[in-house]
Design a protein around this motif. Structure first.
Motif, PDB file in Angstrom:
ATOM      1  N   TYR A  76       0.837  -1.197   0.000  1.00  0.00           N
ATOM      2  CA  TYR A  76       0.000   0.000   0.000  1.00  0.00           C
ATOM      3  C   TYR A  76       0.867   1.240   0.000  1.00  0.00           C
ATOM      4  CZ  TYR A  76      -4.242  -2.626   1.011  1.00  0.00           C
ATOM      5  OH  TYR A  76      -5.309  -3.478   0.930  1.00  0.00           O
ATOM      6  N   GLU A 111      -1.232  -7.279  -4.651  1.00  0.00           N
ATOM      7  CA  GLU A 111      -1.194  -8.386  -3.710  1.00  0.00           C
ATOM      8  C   GLU A 111      -0.552  -9.585  -4.383  1.00  0.00           C
ATOM      9  OE1 GLU A 111      -4.663 -10.609  -3.099  1.00  0.00           O
ATOM     10  OE2 GLU A 111      -3.939 -11.598  -1.286  1.00  0.00           O
ATOM     11  N   ASN A 171      -3.767  -9.624  -7.385  1.00  0.00           N
ATOM     12  CA  ASN A 171      -4.590  -8.426  -7.563  1.00  0.00           C
ATOM     13  C   ASN A 171      -3.687  -7.223  -7.749  1.00  0.00           C
ATOM     14  OD1 ASN A 171      -7.414  -9.446  -6.919  1.00  0.00           O
ATOM     15  ND2 ASN A 171      -6.233 -10.137  -5.160  1.00  0.00           N
ATOM     16  N   THR A 198      -6.960 -14.151   1.636  1.00  0.00           N
ATOM     17  CA  THR A 198      -7.968 -13.119   1.420  1.00  0.00           C
ATOM     18  C   THR A 198      -9.059 -13.172   2.483  1.00  0.00           C
ATOM     19  OG1 THR A 198      -7.620 -13.275  -0.944  1.00  0.00           O
ATOM     20  CG2 THR A 198      -9.677 -12.281  -0.217  1.00  0.00           C
ATOM     21  N   GLY A 199      -9.493 -12.009   2.926  1.00  0.00           N
ATOM     22  CA  GLY A 199     -10.580 -11.929   3.894  1.00  0.00           C
ATOM     23  C   GLY A 199     -10.100 -11.877   5.327  1.00  0.00           C
ATOM     24  N   TYR A 200      -8.850 -12.177   5.569  1.00  0.00           N
ATOM     25  CA  TYR A 200      -8.308 -12.098   6.912  1.00  0.00           C
ATOM     26  C   TYR A 200      -7.754 -10.699   7.171  1.00  0.00           C
ATOM     27  CZ  TYR A 200      -8.510 -17.178   7.266  1.00  0.00           C
ATOM     28  OH  TYR A 200      -8.943 -18.469   7.315  1.00  0.00           O
ATOM     29  N   GLY A 201      -7.662 -10.369   8.463  1.00  0.00           N
ATOM     30  CA  GLY A 201      -7.046  -9.083   8.795  1.00  0.00           C
ATOM     31  C   GLY A 201      -5.570  -9.097   8.440  1.00  0.00           C
ATOM     32  N   TYR A 202      -5.110  -7.943   8.023  1.00  0.00           N
ATOM     33  CA  TYR A 202      -3.701  -7.800   7.706  1.00  0.00           C
ATOM     34  C   TYR A 202      -2.887  -7.590   8.965  1.00  0.00           C
ATOM     35  CZ  TYR A 202      -4.509  -6.569   2.714  1.00  0.00           C
ATOM     36  OH  TYR A 202      -4.831  -6.555   1.388  1.00  0.00           O
ATOM     37  N   PHE A 259       0.421  -5.365   9.374  1.00  0.00           N
ATOM     38  CA  PHE A 259       1.244  -4.419   8.640  1.00  0.00           C
ATOM     39  C   PHE A 259       2.647  -4.320   9.212  1.00  0.00           C
ATOM     40  CE2 PHE A 259      -1.297  -2.045   5.563  1.00  0.00           C
ATOM     41  CZ  PHE A 259      -2.579  -2.389   5.912  1.00  0.00           C
ATOM     42  N   TYR A 261     -16.651  -8.253   3.563  1.00  0.00           N
ATOM     43  CA  TYR A 261     -16.109  -8.092   4.913  1.00  0.00           C
ATOM     44  C   TYR A 261     -15.771  -6.624   5.143  1.00  0.00           C
ATOM     45  CZ  TYR A 261     -15.166 -13.111   4.436  1.00  0.00           C
ATOM     46  OH  TYR A 261     -15.288 -14.454   4.221  1.00  0.00           O
ATOM     47  N   LEU A 270     -13.512  -4.180   8.034  1.00  0.00           N
ATOM     48  CA  LEU A 270     -12.514  -4.282   9.090  1.00  0.00           C
ATOM     49  C   LEU A 270     -12.176  -2.891   9.610  1.00  0.00           C
ATOM     50  CD1 LEU A 270     -11.567  -6.076   6.331  1.00  0.00           C
ATOM     51  CD2 LEU A 270     -10.175  -7.170   8.082  1.00  0.00           C
ATOM     52  N   TYR A 309      -8.898  -0.806  11.525  1.00  0.00           N
ATOM     53  CA  TYR A 309      -7.498  -0.815  11.881  1.00  0.00           C
ATOM     54  C   TYR A 309      -7.200   0.441  12.692  1.00  0.00           C
ATOM     55  CZ  TYR A 309      -6.547  -4.427   8.376  1.00  0.00           C
ATOM     56  OH  TYR A 309      -6.529  -5.595   7.656  1.00  0.00           O
ATOM     57  N   GLY A 346       2.933   0.752  11.291  1.00  0.00           N
ATOM     58  CA  GLY A 346       1.915   0.319  10.356  1.00  0.00           C
ATOM     59  C   GLY A 346       0.587   0.133  11.064  1.00  0.00           C
ATOM     60  N   PRO A 347      -0.527   0.128  10.331  1.00  0.00           N
ATOM     61  CA  PRO A 347      -1.836  -0.099  10.948  1.00  0.00           C
ATOM     62  C   PRO A 347      -1.902  -1.454  11.639  1.00  0.00           C
ATOM     63  CG  PRO A 347      -2.074   0.721   8.702  1.00  0.00           C
ATOM     64  CD  PRO A 347      -0.635   0.371   8.886  1.00  0.00           C
ATOM     65  N   PHE A 360      -4.576  -4.411  12.912  1.00  0.00           N
ATOM     66  CA  PHE A 360      -5.934  -4.920  12.761  1.00  0.00           C
ATOM     67  C   PHE A 360      -6.635  -4.955  14.121  1.00  0.00           C
ATOM     68  CE2 PHE A 360      -9.473  -7.266  11.440  1.00  0.00           C
ATOM     69  CZ  PHE A 360      -9.605  -8.404  12.223  1.00  0.00           C
ATOM     70  N   ILE A 380     -13.709  -5.330   1.989  1.00  0.00           N
ATOM     71  CA  ILE A 380     -13.175  -6.342   1.069  1.00  0.00           C
ATOM     72  C   ILE A 380     -14.279  -6.871   0.177  1.00  0.00           C
ATOM     73  CG2 ILE A 380     -11.942  -8.517   0.845  1.00  0.00           C
ATOM     74  CD1 ILE A 380     -10.928  -8.205   3.657  1.00  0.00           C
ATOM     75  N   TYR A 422     -11.308  -8.630  -7.138  1.00  0.00           N
ATOM     76  CA  TYR A 422     -10.974  -8.526  -5.723  1.00  0.00           C
ATOM     77  C   TYR A 422     -10.627  -7.083  -5.377  1.00  0.00           C
ATOM     78  CZ  TYR A 422      -8.050  -8.997  -1.534  1.00  0.00           C
ATOM     79  OH  TYR A 422      -7.495  -8.855  -0.298  1.00  0.00           O
ATOM     80  N   TYR A 478      -9.718  -4.546  -1.820  1.00  0.00           N
ATOM     81  CA  TYR A 478      -9.474  -4.363  -0.381  1.00  0.00           C
ATOM     82  C   TYR A 478      -9.224  -2.878  -0.244  1.00  0.00           C
ATOM     83  CZ  TYR A 478      -7.863  -6.073   4.251  1.00  0.00           C
ATOM     84  OH  TYR A 478      -7.726  -6.366   5.578  1.00  0.00           O
TER      85      TYR A 478
END
Lengths: 112, 113
Positions: free
Chosen positions: A35, A48, A56, A97-101, A103, B32, B34, B36, B43-44, B46, B93, B99, B101
């Motif tokens: 990002y 990604e 992506n 995909t779909g999970y929290g990142y 960072f 989804y 989220l 942060y 960094g952020p 979660f 997401i 896709y 995000y």
């Protein structure tokens, strides 16, 4: 366990140069995303990677590229740097995909 | 085209009170959502997520509410603590088709002691 590691933390480059940023994800995380964060723009998705494949891609010019290695480590390359590329570049890893990142702390790139 | 919006750039709340951070989105297909938290020079991190099939998810002091008809989600922090002072990003997401995000632009929360 170790978090997401980004190197270097700070970088100063001149216009026209190229730069490579590195990211080591959390062990076991196969998805790595990049990002760009600039004031007022929030977090802009670059791309990604998952299992060495770019899955992506965001709306950035072709000067921005990346790759992922078999150990899930990832690199991002920016060629022909422009002043507007000055930003904080964040790498994030997740299980999928779909999970929290999670960072990293980011690489602050300044282009002069 | 900002598909995820946080219209309040900043918010100040007294310690012990409730903090409510808001986020609006335009794409009803997001799967989804989220939240942060980001401290300076980091960094952020979660915080909490919610699936689009639910309307509430709670984790300790943090609760996320999703109103699909209004395309709105909010993060409630109760009670707010000075250590909660940070920038909060919502994200959405989309897993079907292309896709996505997408992060909002963030809200800076300041909890006053």
């Amino acid at each position: 366990k170790a978090g997401v590691t980004q190197t270097p933390r700070y970088l100063i480059k001149t216009r026209g140069q190229q730069v490579t940023l590195s990211c080591s994800p959390i062990s076991g995380h196969r998805s790595v995303s990049w990002y760009q964060q600039t004031p007022g723009q929030g977090l802009q998705f670059l791309f990604e990677y998952f299992s060495e494949t770019q899955r992506n891609k965001g709306n950035f010019p072709g000067r921005f590229s990346g790759r992922q290695f078999s150990n899930s480590r990832s690199e991002m390359n920016v060629s022909t740097l422009e002043l507007g590329d000055s930003a904080l570049y964040l790498c994030a890893s997740s299980l999928d995909t779909g999970y929290g990142y999670t960072f990293g702390s980011g690489t602050r790139l300044t282009v002069v | 085209d900002q598909q995820v919006k946080q219209n309040s750039p900043s918010l100040s709340v007294q310690e012990g009170r409730i903090s409510i951070l808001n986020c609006d989105y335009t794409n009803s297909m997001f799967d989804y959502f989220l939240w942060y938290k980001k401290y300076p020079a980091e960094g952020p991190t979660f915080l909490i997520s919610i699936s689009s099939i639910k309307d509430k998810n709670e984790d300790g002091r943090f609760t996320v509410f999703l109103n699909k008809s209004a395309k709105h989600l909010s993060l409630h922090i109760v009670p707010s603590q000075p250590g909660d002072s940070a920038v909060y990003f919502c994200a959405a997401i989309l897993t079907s088709g292309t896709y996505k995000y997408i992060f909002g632009t963030g809200t800076r929360l300041k909890v006053l002691a």
